[in-house]
Design an enzyme around this catalytic site. Sequence first.
Site: not given
Ligand code: ITT
Length: 179
Positions: A62, A165
């Site tokens: 997450d 990450r």
């Molecule tokens: P999961 O199925 O793995 O949960 P997700 O995209 O819903 O995928 P998160 O809840 O961890 O994952 O991410 C929350 C938001 O943050 C989501 O809109 C992502 O696009 C964004 N995000 C996550 N990692 C990022 C990164 O390295 N750089 C930019 N945006 C990121």
Amino acid sequence: MDTYFVTSNRNKFREVERILGMKLKRYDASIKELQSMDVEEVAVDKARKAYAKLHRPVIVEDTGLKIISLKGFPGALSSWVENTIGNRGICDMVKGKKRDAYAETCAVYFDGKRIRAFTGRTYGTIMRTQKGMNGFGWDCIFRPKGSGKVYAEMSIDEKNRVSHRGKAFRKLRKYVRDI
Ligand code: ITT
């Protein structure tokens, strides 16, 4: 036994395969996320739900972007923000405020018995306007400390070297190699 990275996000998957240097299986389990501002709490809960579906060793993560002058917003609400006000909205919200922020990932490994969580954090700045063409999410507005580029101006490997990450998954890689 195969290890599954359970995520709905293909961009995360691409980055993580590169960091771990191993072929993973991606499984999009559409898991309902716990509502919490704590990335570790969300990721541990996600790992348990993912294992309950697959009964195979799972990796989940997450990630949240936390703006200090907004008391950690958008944090766990990052997806919601992305789908509503977007990066432009974030830039507007920090106008006239301190731009310091950090990106945080909690990566979790769970094989049904052992559960381990690894966190990585990268401090940086929210830009006034969007830049760059690479990456995803808020990559075009976040510039890590010590870098002249936002994440979206970096290649995957450049981003992984300095990113939240990258830091979390290098710790997980060491753990997985040793078990
Ligand atoms: P999961 O199925 O793995 O949960 P997700 O995209 O819903 O995928 P998160 O809840 O961890 O994952 O991410 C929350 C938001 O943050 C989501 O809109 C992502 O696009 C964004 N995000 C996550 N990692 C990022 C990164 O390295 N750089 C930019 N945006 C990121």
